[in-house]
Design a protein around this motif. Structure first.
Motif, PDB file in Angstrom:
ATOM      1  N   ALA A  12       0.836  -1.202   0.000  1.00 17.26           N
ATOM      2  CA  ALA A  12       0.000   0.000   0.000  1.00 17.26           C
ATOM      3  C   ALA A  12       0.874   1.257   0.000  1.00 17.26           C
ATOM      4  O   ALA A  12       0.592   2.217  -0.721  1.00 17.26           O
ATOM      5  CB  ALA A  12      -0.937  -0.004   1.214  1.00 17.26           C
ATOM      6  N   GLU A  16       0.715   4.217  -2.661  1.00 15.81           N
ATOM      7  CA  GLU A  16       0.266   5.559  -2.268  1.00 15.81           C
ATOM      8  C   GLU A  16       1.393   6.576  -2.360  1.00 15.81           C
ATOM      9  O   GLU A  16       1.238   7.641  -2.945  1.00 15.81           O
ATOM     10  CB  GLU A  16      -0.310   5.586  -0.860  1.00 15.81           C
ATOM     11  CG  GLU A  16      -0.889   6.972  -0.595  1.00 15.81           C
ATOM     12  CD  GLU A  16      -1.427   7.173   0.796  1.00 15.81           C
ATOM     13  OE1 GLU A  16      -2.193   8.137   0.975  1.00 15.81           O
ATOM     14  OE2 GLU A  16      -1.066   6.428   1.707  1.00 15.81           O
ATOM     15  N   TYR A  46      -3.632   1.793  -4.574  1.00 21.23           N
ATOM     16  CA  TYR A  46      -3.433   1.850  -3.125  1.00 21.23           C
ATOM     17  C   TYR A  46      -4.758   1.623  -2.396  1.00 21.23           C
ATOM     18  O   TYR A  46      -4.843   0.859  -1.444  1.00 21.23           O
ATOM     19  CB  TYR A  46      -2.823   3.189  -2.696  1.00 21.23           C
ATOM     20  CG  TYR A  46      -3.268   3.616  -1.323  1.00 21.23           C
ATOM     21  CD1 TYR A  46      -2.774   2.981  -0.196  1.00 21.23           C
ATOM     22  CD2 TYR A  46      -4.237   4.600  -1.157  1.00 21.23           C
ATOM     23  CE1 TYR A  46      -3.223   3.340   1.076  1.00 21.23           C
ATOM     24  CE2 TYR A  46      -4.681   4.960   0.092  1.00 21.23           C
ATOM     25  CZ  TYR A  46      -4.174   4.328   1.208  1.00 21.23           C
ATOM     26  OH  TYR A  46      -4.620   4.660   2.452  1.00 21.23           O
TER      27      TYR A  46
END
Length: 109
Positions: A12, A16, A46
């Motif tokens: 993630a 991101e 993400y």
């Protein structure tokens, strides 16, 4: 379960932070709409990756991910932008990661 969760947090963060960096490069560094567009796609990925966490509590996942984001952003800056964190950056990131551990992995009754 913790290993899967940690791996998902890392993935993630990659999407991101990488997505935000691509948008930054496209807009602030004038690299163009392709960079910014790739960043928007990465940011969308993400959002999907965050849903794969084993814990079902949205608030807990996003709160804990905040700490991962802080530490990951500093690492990204070191790796791609030549940023050199000072001791306060490092202490702050350590505190954030300790918070991640408490929020996500503390034993609950």
């Amino acid at each position: 379960m913790a290993a899967k969760s940690i791996a998902l947090f890392a993935l993630a963060a990659l999407f991101e932070i990488g997505g935000a960096w691509l948008v930054w490069q496209g807009v602030r560094e004038h690299r163009g709409l392709l960079w910014a567009g790739a960043g928007v796609i990465a940011l969308g990925i993400y959002g999907f990756v965050a849903t794969l966490q084993p814990d079902a509590q949205f608030g807990r996942i996003l709160a804990a991910y905040g700490g991962v984001f802080v530490a990951g952003s500093l690492l990204w800056g070191v790796a791609l932008d030549g940023y050199r964190p000072d001791r306060w950056d490092l202490i702050g990131a350590t505190v954030c990661l300790a918070g991640v551990g408490l929020i996500m992995y503390a034993p609950r009754g």
